[in-house]
Enzyme design. Structure first.
Site, PDB file in Angstrom:
ATOM      1  CG  ASP A 142       0.591  -2.463   6.218  1.00 27.59           C
ATOM      2  OD1 ASP A 142      -0.384  -2.613   6.979  1.00 27.59           O
ATOM      3  OD2 ASP A 142       0.554  -1.763   5.191  1.00 27.59           O
TER       4      ASP A 142
ATOM      5  CE  LYS B 125      -7.403  -0.534   6.320  1.00 30.63           C
ATOM      6  NZ  LYS B 125      -8.116  -0.012   5.158  1.00 30.63           N
TER       7      LYS B 125
ATOM      8  CD  GLN C 129      -6.869  -4.635   3.993  1.00 31.77           C
ATOM      9  OE1 GLN C 129      -7.787  -5.414   4.224  1.00 31.77           O
ATOM     10  NE2 GLN C 129      -7.081  -3.360   3.695  1.00 31.77           N
TER      11      GLN C 129
ATOM     12  CG  HIS D  43      -1.907   0.964   1.426  1.00 34.27           C
ATOM     13  ND1 HIS D  43      -1.650   2.264   1.780  1.00 34.27           N
ATOM     14  CD2 HIS D  43      -3.249   0.882   1.285  1.00 34.27           C
ATOM     15  CE1 HIS D  43      -2.794   2.937   1.857  1.00 34.27           C
ATOM     16  NE2 HIS D  43      -3.780   2.112   1.555  1.00 34.27           N
TER      17      HIS D  43
ATOM     18  CB  CYS E 231      -3.693   3.155  -1.593  1.00 38.10           C
ATOM     19  SG  CYS E 231      -4.871   4.459  -1.297  1.00 38.10           S
TER      20      CYS E 231
HETATM   21  C1  LIG Z   1      -2.292  -2.883   3.503  1.00 35.96           C
HETATM   22  C2  LIG Z   1      -2.635  -1.513   4.003  1.00 35.96           C
HETATM   23  N1  LIG Z   1      -1.684  -0.765   4.567  1.00 35.96           N
HETATM   24  C3  LIG Z   1      -1.946   0.458   5.061  1.00 35.96           C
HETATM   25  C4  LIG Z   1      -3.198   1.008   4.985  1.00 35.96           C
HETATM   26  C5  LIG Z   1      -3.430   2.355   5.538  1.00 35.96           C
HETATM   27  O1  LIG Z   1      -4.311   2.302   6.612  1.00 35.96           O
HETATM   28  P1  LIG Z   1      -4.894   3.647   7.243  1.00 35.96           P
HETATM   29  O2  LIG Z   1      -5.426   4.443   6.096  1.00 35.96           O
HETATM   30  O3  LIG Z   1      -5.951   3.189   8.174  1.00 35.96           O
HETATM   31  O4  LIG Z   1      -3.757   4.350   7.926  1.00 35.96           O
HETATM   32  C6  LIG Z   1      -4.220   0.277   4.385  1.00 35.96           C
HETATM   33  C7  LIG Z   1      -5.572   0.857   4.215  1.00 35.96           C
HETATM   34  O5  LIG Z   1      -6.329   0.469   3.372  1.00 35.96           O
HETATM   35  C8  LIG Z   1      -3.937  -1.016   3.889  1.00 35.96           C
HETATM   36  O6  LIG Z   1      -4.887  -1.761   3.316  1.00 35.96           O
END
Ligand SMILES: Cc1ncc(COP(=O)(O)O)c(C=O)c1O
Length: 419
Positions: A213, A239, A216, A136, A377
């Site tokens: 990270d 999430k 998900q 992401h 993203c």
């Molecule tokens: C794999 C992953 N990393 C990071 C993020 C960023 O999360 P946040 O926008 O809640 O900070 C997301 C959000 O969709 C994600 O799916």
């Protein structure tokens, strides 16, 4: 199908009373464009059960107060509730110490915290940071900024056509210049579950630190940061059926203790003079200013909600939805699933010949069906597959097979209209 029908069908054979679960989510009772809402955008954010919504209102109604500093009853109650969430998070992810749980605004802030503090102190000219092609943007851009500032190099683990990491390439990219490996546990665009334990062990063999990270994965998989042996783990409450604006950065205590501070301000200090400031202990050293008290308190309710059902039962239900959705979608002519990893969580990303994902998204919305369309993203990943974006249907504990049928039917109609 009307909302009563969807809500009275118990979709699963996994022993989960989906109907009872659905009743806990007020938004699932609403109509969209005169149709019952079919919410399949859970990877973007999950809906909130009444117990989470009520906890927010309860805090503001009965004990709104700033935490840690007050000696009055409201401040004590608010502090106890806020810190109770930290204990629950510690248990939820299997951390060794409660001080290892840092509250952030979300995954993005957690990753940035590591980049700006640990990164600035430990990454120098010629060093390498290793990420993957399925990250992401939140797990790309902070490292790019750091590399530009420090003259370090960003290296990328390639992804195969199934959407899995090329582990041989990974091992050959690791070397004594690798300071950090930052990889997603689960891909938000493909659903791939990465072999994090293998990634971490290999990184540790060359002395690199590993950030996972967990944006998900935390809602779907059992997380035990000690068993995983990651150095950092970041995720967002929204999430996991929790509120927006609150997340967690887990870090190993010995690393967090050595790291420079992030934001300066109240709460993160021990003593301030104009000559010198000394900093607070963990975790407060990284929690400057008045935190997001209400959402942190309500986050505990979201974790309790998950705990009350049990991760294994949730996972079984979601796996069943994934298998069913994959089989149903494959019957649609011209539809191609992107992401065929052996290990996947409950989302399906797909493209349809001659049709732009956004057009499909609009037509599905006309039927009350919420999916995500676009690059999710993850633009570099879209480039890897040679596509501008996908349509993504992602499932949560409250989704049903009937909703997948509604998606399939609406997709077939939309395709007829568009081609
Ligand atoms: C794999 C992953 N990393 C990071 C993020 C960023 O999360 P946040 O926008 O809640 O900070 C997301 C959000 O969709 C994600 O799916």
């Amino acid at each position: 199908m009307d909302s009563a029908t969807i809500n009275t069908i118990t979709a699963s054979v996994t022993g989960l009373d989906v109907q009872a679960i659905r009743r806990q989510f007020p938004v699932l009772q609403r109509l969209v464009k005169d149709m019952p809402l079919v919410y399949l955008d859970n990877a973007a954010t999950a809906q909130k059960p009444a117990m989470v919504i009520d906890a927010l209102s309860h805090y503001y109604t009965y004990y709104n107060a700033n935490i840690h500093r007050g000696i009055h009853s409201l401040a004590e109650e608010a502090t106890a509730a806020y810190e109770a969430t930290r204990d629950t998070v510690q248990w939820f992810i299997g951390a060794a110490f409660r001080e290892e749980i840092i509250f952030t605004r979300g995954t993005t802030e957690g990753i940035n915290l590591v980049a700006y503090t640990w990164g600035r102190a430990n990454v120098g000219k010629g060093d390498e940071i290793l990420i993957s092609a399925m990250e992401h943007h939140s797990n790309i851009v902070p490292w790019q900024i750091l590399c530009e500032e420090k003259g370090a190099r960003l290296q990328v683990i390639p992804v195969n056509d199934a959407g899995e990491l090329n582990m041989d390439a990974y091992e050959s990219l690791l070397n004594d210049k690798t300071k950090l490996v930052a990889v997603t546990h689960v891909s938000n665009a493909l659903g791939t579950v990465n072999p994090v334990r293998r990634l971490i062990d290999a990184a540790h063999r060359v002395g690199a630190v590993v950030l996972i990270d967990g944006a998900q994965s935390t809602v779907h998989l059992d997380i035990n940061v000690q068993a995983m042996d990651c150095d950092f783990f970041a995720f967002s409450a929204h999430k996991l059926y929790g509120p927006t604006g609150i997340g967690v950065l887990y870090g190993k205590k010995q690393l967090l203790e050595l790291m420079p501070v992030f934001h300066g301000g109240g709460e993160m200090i021990k003593e301030v003079t104009f000559e010198k400031t000394t900093y607070n202990e963990l975790p407060y050293k990284f929690e400057a200013g008045t935190p997001n008290i209400a959402d942190t308190i309500a986050f505990k309710m979201a974790l309790d909600f998950i705990g009350s059902i049990g991760k294994e039962r949730i996972r079984n239900h979601e796996n069943e939805l994934l298998q069913y959705a994959t089989a149903q979608l494959e019957t649609i002519q011209g539809l191609r699933i992107i992401g065929r990893a052996k290990e996947k969580t409950s989302l399906v990303s797909f493209v349809i010949d001659q049709v732009h994902p956004q057009d499909i998204g609009i037509l599905l919305d006309n039927k009350g069906i919420a999916v995500r369309t676009g690059h999710h993203c993850a633009q570099p990943l879209m480039h890897r597959f040679g596509i501008p974006g996908t349509i993504r249907a992602s499932f949560a504990v409250y989704n049903t097979k009937e909703e997948i049928d509604a998606l399939t039917e609406a997709l077939e109609k939309a395709i007829k209209l568009l081609i």
